[in-house]
Design a protein around this motif. Sequence first.
Motif, PDB file in Angstrom:
ATOM      1  N   SER A 181      -0.636  -3.795  -1.904  1.00 35.89           N
ATOM      2  CA  SER A 181       0.118  -2.732  -1.246  1.00 35.89           C
ATOM      3  C   SER A 181       1.363  -2.372  -2.049  1.00 35.89           C
ATOM      4  O   SER A 181       1.736  -1.191  -2.154  1.00 35.89           O
ATOM      5  CB  SER A 181       0.497  -3.144   0.177  1.00 35.89           C
ATOM      6  OG  SER A 181       1.353  -4.263   0.177  1.00 35.89           O
ATOM      7  N   TYR A 184      -0.006  -0.493  -5.216  1.00 38.41           N
ATOM      8  CA  TYR A 184      -0.480   0.845  -4.847  1.00 38.41           C
ATOM      9  C   TYR A 184       0.687   1.778  -4.553  1.00 38.41           C
ATOM     10  O   TYR A 184       0.686   2.951  -4.937  1.00 38.41           O
ATOM     11  CB  TYR A 184      -1.388   0.767  -3.613  1.00 38.41           C
ATOM     12  CG  TYR A 184      -2.764   0.166  -3.863  1.00 38.41           C
ATOM     13  CD1 TYR A 184      -3.159  -0.246  -5.121  1.00 38.41           C
ATOM     14  CD2 TYR A 184      -3.683   0.015  -2.821  1.00 38.41           C
ATOM     15  CE1 TYR A 184      -4.411  -0.797  -5.348  1.00 38.41           C
ATOM     16  CE2 TYR A 184      -4.935  -0.529  -3.031  1.00 38.41           C
ATOM     17  CZ  TYR A 184      -5.297  -0.935  -4.293  1.00 38.41           C
ATOM     18  OH  TYR A 184      -6.538  -1.479  -4.505  1.00 38.41           O
ATOM     19  N   SER A 185       1.676   1.264  -3.815  1.00 40.29           N
ATOM     20  CA  SER A 185       2.810   2.115  -3.435  1.00 40.29           C
ATOM     21  C   SER A 185       3.608   2.563  -4.652  1.00 40.29           C
ATOM     22  O   SER A 185       4.082   3.707  -4.713  1.00 40.29           O
ATOM     23  CB  SER A 185       3.720   1.371  -2.454  1.00 40.29           C
ATOM     24  OG  SER A 185       4.304   0.228  -3.062  1.00 40.29           O
ATOM     25  N   GLU A 186       3.763   1.678  -5.635  1.00 41.97           N
ATOM     26  CA  GLU A 186       4.513   2.043  -6.843  1.00 41.97           C
ATOM     27  C   GLU A 186       3.723   3.009  -7.718  1.00 41.97           C
ATOM     28  O   GLU A 186       4.278   3.963  -8.269  1.00 41.97           O
ATOM     29  CB  GLU A 186       4.851   0.770  -7.630  1.00 41.97           C
ATOM     30  CG  GLU A 186       5.865  -0.126  -6.921  1.00 41.97           C
ATOM     31  CD  GLU A 186       6.158  -1.386  -7.704  1.00 41.97           C
ATOM     32  OE1 GLU A 186       5.499  -1.591  -8.761  1.00 41.97           O
ATOM     33  OE2 GLU A 186       7.022  -2.168  -7.276  1.00 41.97           O
ATOM     34  N   LEU A 190       3.802   5.966  -2.732  1.00 44.22           N
ATOM     35  CA  LEU A 190       3.643   5.991  -1.277  1.00 44.22           C
ATOM     36  C   LEU A 190       4.449   4.842  -0.678  1.00 44.22           C
ATOM     37  O   LEU A 190       4.971   3.979  -1.386  1.00 44.22           O
ATOM     38  CB  LEU A 190       2.159   5.843  -0.916  1.00 44.22           C
ATOM     39  CG  LEU A 190       1.221   6.940  -1.446  1.00 44.22           C
ATOM     40  CD1 LEU A 190      -0.230   6.559  -1.207  1.00 44.22           C
ATOM     41  CD2 LEU A 190       1.538   8.280  -0.792  1.00 44.22           C
ATOM     42  N   LYS A 191       4.517   4.809   0.660  1.00 45.85           N
ATOM     43  CA  LYS A 191       5.261   3.755   1.345  1.00 45.85           C
ATOM     44  C   LYS A 191       4.447   2.467   1.363  1.00 45.85           C
ATOM     45  O   LYS A 191       3.265   2.481   1.712  1.00 45.85           O
ATOM     46  CB  LYS A 191       5.609   4.181   2.773  1.00 45.85           C
ATOM     47  CG  LYS A 191       6.599   5.340   2.847  1.00 45.85           C
ATOM     48  CD  LYS A 191       6.929   5.688   4.294  1.00 45.85           C
ATOM     49  CE  LYS A 191       7.948   6.820   4.358  1.00 45.85           C
ATOM     50  NZ  LYS A 191       8.264   7.181   5.769  1.00 45.85           N
ATOM     51  N   GLN A 192       5.120   1.368   1.022  1.00 44.15           N
ATOM     52  CA  GLN A 192       4.420   0.090   0.941  1.00 44.15           C
ATOM     53  C   GLN A 192       3.859  -0.339   2.288  1.00 44.15           C
ATOM     54  O   GLN A 192       2.755  -0.887   2.381  1.00 44.15           O
ATOM     55  CB  GLN A 192       5.366  -0.988   0.397  1.00 44.15           C
ATOM     56  CG  GLN A 192       4.681  -2.304   0.050  1.00 44.15           C
ATOM     57  CD  GLN A 192       4.784  -3.339   1.145  1.00 44.15           C
ATOM     58  OE1 GLN A 192       5.745  -3.312   1.916  1.00 44.15           O
ATOM     59  NE2 GLN A 192       3.841  -4.256   1.230  1.00 44.15           N
ATOM     60  N   GLU A 195       0.585   1.454   3.001  1.00 44.05           N
ATOM     61  CA  GLU A 195      -0.480   0.944   2.142  1.00 44.05           C
ATOM     62  C   GLU A 195      -0.959  -0.429   2.622  1.00 44.05           C
ATOM     63  O   GLU A 195      -2.161  -0.719   2.605  1.00 44.05           O
ATOM     64  CB  GLU A 195      -0.006   0.845   0.686  1.00 44.05           C
ATOM     65  CG  GLU A 195       0.258   2.185   0.037  1.00 44.05           C
ATOM     66  CD  GLU A 195      -0.985   3.050   0.004  1.00 44.05           C
ATOM     67  OE1 GLU A 195      -1.879   2.791  -0.802  1.00 44.05           O
ATOM     68  OE2 GLU A 195      -1.077   3.991   0.838  1.00 44.05           O
TER      69      GLU A 195
END
Length: 431
Positions: A181, A184-186, A190-192, A195
């Motif tokens: 998560s 993916y967020s980085e 997107l917001k961790q 995710e």
Amino acid sequence: MERRIGVIPLPIFVILVAVLAIFIYAGKFPAAGKTPNEVCTMLAVLALGGFACAEIGKHIPFVKNIGGAAIFATFIPSYLAFHAYVPAVIVSTVTNFTKATNFLYLFISCIIVGSILSMDRTVLVRGFLKIFVPLAVGSVAAALVGTGVGTLLGLGAQHTFFYIIVPIMGGGVGEGAIPLSVGYSEILHLKQGEEFARVLPPVMLGSLMAIILAGTLNFVGKKFPHLTGEGRLQPGEHDDLHPQQEEITGHLDVSQIAAGASVAITLYLIGVAVATLPPEAYRLPAPVVMLFLAVIVKLISAVPPQLQLGLSVVYKFFRTVVTYPLLFAIGMALTPWDKLMEALHPANLATIFATVATLMGTGFIVGRWVNLYPIEAAIVNACHSGQGGTGDVAILTAANRMQMMPFAQIATRIGGAITVTLALITLKAIS
């Protein structure tokens, strides 16, 4: 007194239920950290809950043959806690106790070290080398089949691979879902938190699927004994100390048992210390370091036979007495029922089943090719789709093969780390 719920005599079970009910009714239930007898209270709560749920699972037709005891001990408390069918003070106390003590790692330490030092050294070396073959082939096959099924069902290839397949084989929550998560967020900006909510349900459902299938394989092994070593990975070999031998024979001083436990705890603490050393990018999880240290200790015969026997008793104690209370704590404290239910979409379920079944089926076939017992190889592969260390405990309990914890940790920790790393590199490349 000879009739028991788990290991608890029936009259004692009834008395404990009555005492805890009085505590709750009178508002005197010892909250975590606020009273000196909190540990005693928690032992009573976890033992009552774990053995009661397991006992139910052991007596339901068909379910009892596919790991019902482990399934019920894990998921009934999750369901009861979510719907507030358990007093809130019990839920909060169990959650605080489980997270604060982290006694899952005490369990894993004693199981891993005890089982490794009970193995024949030749079996140990050959087993560790061979198990990577069905694990690697199974992971590739599961990724291809799972992604194909998800794509055919309209989930999309990229979503299926990164949000269903990778989380299932990522190594659980702490080592899999959380790093995924964050990564993916980085990468996707997107917001961790969002995710994490997307990758968590497949982790839990994949673990549940693996528990059911591992229990089914245990049932199959009873019908076709030539397919299984009943916990031994390879045919034609014998352990120094048979892990499934329940009777403790010969003279064994209590101090030897305590000394064996101290060996397990020391190896784990060394693993924790090594896991903090720089550079951070090359750190191994403490259980993996402990696992390799235990293998080295076994190979150089650093622990004498009497001490190995003491460790074998420690192993049997934790397997028999601690497993179901631990699963109860995991279910209530670390298994959110609502997240599990969110993923109950037919397309998700079909994709998860296809992934886990392919992973285990490939392990079964390839394991036979490399002269491993096919059922044992499939169960080790199942742990690659488990919920980290908690999933390993549940899967091996359902399969009645707790002595395979060292190989399960290889599948979960190392297999999971490789999966997460490759997934993040791939996502970065295509984004």
